[in-house]
Design a protein around this motif. Structure first.
Motif, short mmCIF file in Angstrom:
data_model
loop_
_atom_site.label_atom_id
_atom_site.label_comp_id
_atom_site.label_asym_id
_atom_site.label_seq_id
_atom_site.Cartn_x
_atom_site.Cartn_y
_atom_site.Cartn_z
N SER A 55 0.83 -1.20 0.00
CA SER A 55 0.00 0.00 0.00
C SER A 55 0.87 1.26 0.00
N TYR A 56 0.63 2.13 -0.96
CA TYR A 56 1.39 3.38 -1.13
C TYR A 56 2.89 3.13 -1.25
N ASN A 57 3.27 1.93 -1.63
CA ASN A 57 4.68 1.55 -1.79
C ASN A 57 5.48 1.79 -0.50
N ARG A 58 4.84 1.57 0.64
CA ARG A 58 5.53 1.83 1.92
C ARG A 58 6.50 0.72 2.30
N GLN A 59 6.29 -0.48 1.77
CA GLN A 59 7.21 -1.59 2.01
C GLN A 59 7.56 -1.73 3.50
N PRO A 60 6.54 -1.99 4.34
CA PRO A 60 6.76 -1.98 5.79
C PRO A 60 7.40 -3.24 6.35
N TRP A 61 7.67 -4.23 5.52
CA TRP A 61 8.20 -5.50 6.00
C TRP A 61 9.65 -5.37 6.49
N ARG A 62 9.99 -6.16 7.49
CA ARG A 62 11.35 -6.23 8.01
C ARG A 62 11.64 -7.69 8.38
N PHE A 63 12.89 -8.12 8.20
CA PHE A 63 13.28 -9.51 8.46
C PHE A 63 14.58 -9.59 9.24
N ILE A 64 14.64 -10.55 10.13
CA ILE A 64 15.88 -10.96 10.79
C ILE A 64 16.11 -12.40 10.38
N PHE A 65 17.30 -12.74 9.89
CA PHE A 65 17.54 -14.10 9.41
C PHE A 65 18.89 -14.62 9.89
N ALA A 112 -0.21 -2.60 6.98
CA ALA A 112 1.17 -3.10 7.10
C ALA A 112 1.22 -4.62 7.22
N LEU A 113 0.35 -5.19 8.04
CA LEU A 113 0.36 -6.65 8.19
C LEU A 113 -0.08 -7.32 6.90
N HIS A 114 -1.03 -6.72 6.21
CA HIS A 114 -1.46 -7.22 4.90
C HIS A 114 -0.28 -7.22 3.94
N ASP A 115 0.48 -6.13 3.94
CA ASP A 115 1.63 -6.03 3.03
C ASP A 115 2.70 -7.06 3.38
N LEU A 116 2.93 -7.29 4.67
CA LEU A 116 3.88 -8.33 5.07
C LEU A 116 3.42 -9.68 4.53
N GLY A 117 2.11 -9.95 4.64
CA GLY A 117 1.58 -11.20 4.11
C GLY A 117 1.79 -11.34 2.61
N LEU A 118 1.57 -10.24 1.88
CA LEU A 118 1.82 -10.28 0.44
C LEU A 118 3.29 -10.57 0.14
#
Length: 201
Positions: A55-65, A112-118
């Motif tokens: 949404s709005y190209n916010r790219q809210p996802w973050r990862f620790i690996f 944000a959670l929707h975007d993480l799911g996508l």
């Protein structure tokens, strides 16, 4: 004992309608090959995340690996539920996935959670294309993860993910999980979740 190769065939979804083959093949394994993910493998997975819709190209996802054998891997494992710790150590690669809760303007990012799911959908399909299995886990102590990994205020760890190439030995699972691993996949019918013209109970 069911072989891993037979298990993969058995896990192919029995669709009512034809869908993309990689979607039919995808399932969430609890056993994995010993093959390590290379830096290129990891980069390809995260590149698929990078180009997912948001949404709005916010790219809210973050990862620790982290890779198996590292301190980071052990710290992620320590944040998993007891149930997930019974099998997740079979995976050569673990992740925590989170999202930024607010926009840069300080408003709640409801999507944000929707975007993480996508983004995780993209990653899962890319992984399947590469012969890699992905198992998403709700059983993670997010509060502990925030403390262990110093997650900044305004972010939320939502899920953990076990990743590895398909394969491995079913005997590496406890007996109860071996049965779950080889159980037939089921899904509710379309008419139980998709309603034309209005909500139906």
């Amino acid at each position: 004992m069911t072989t891993v190769e037979q298990l993969q065939l058995d896990k192919i979804a029995k669709n009512d309608y034809q869908i993309y083959p990689l979607l039919k093949q995808r399932y969430s394994p609890r056993i994995f090959s010993d093959q390590k993910l290379t830096e290129k493998d990891v980069n390809r997975l995260f590149e698929s995340v990078r180009w997912s819709a948001s949404s709005y190209n916010r790219q809210p996802w973050r990862f620790i690996f982290a890779h198996k054998g590292s301190e980071g891997y052990d710290r992620i494992m320590d944040c998993l539920s007891d149930f997930n710790q019974k099998w997740a150590g079979n995976a050569p690669f673990l992740m925590l996935a989170g999202f930024k809760k607010h926009t840069d303007e300080g408003k709640e990012n409801f999507h944000a959670l929707h975007d993480l799911g996508l983004s995780l959908g993209n990653m899962t399909l890319q992984a399947e294309y590469m012969g890699i299995g992905v198992h998403h886990m709700a059983g993670v102590d997010w509060k502990k993860a925030h403390e262990v990994f110093n997650v900044p205020e305004g972010f939320h760890i939502a899920t953990a993910i076990a990743v590895g190439f398909y394969g491995g030995d079913l005997n590496n699972l406890p007996e109860d999980l071996r049965e779950q691993e080889s159980a037939e996949r089921t899904r509710i019918a379309q008419n139980e979740f998709a309603f034309e013209g209005g909500w139906k109970s």
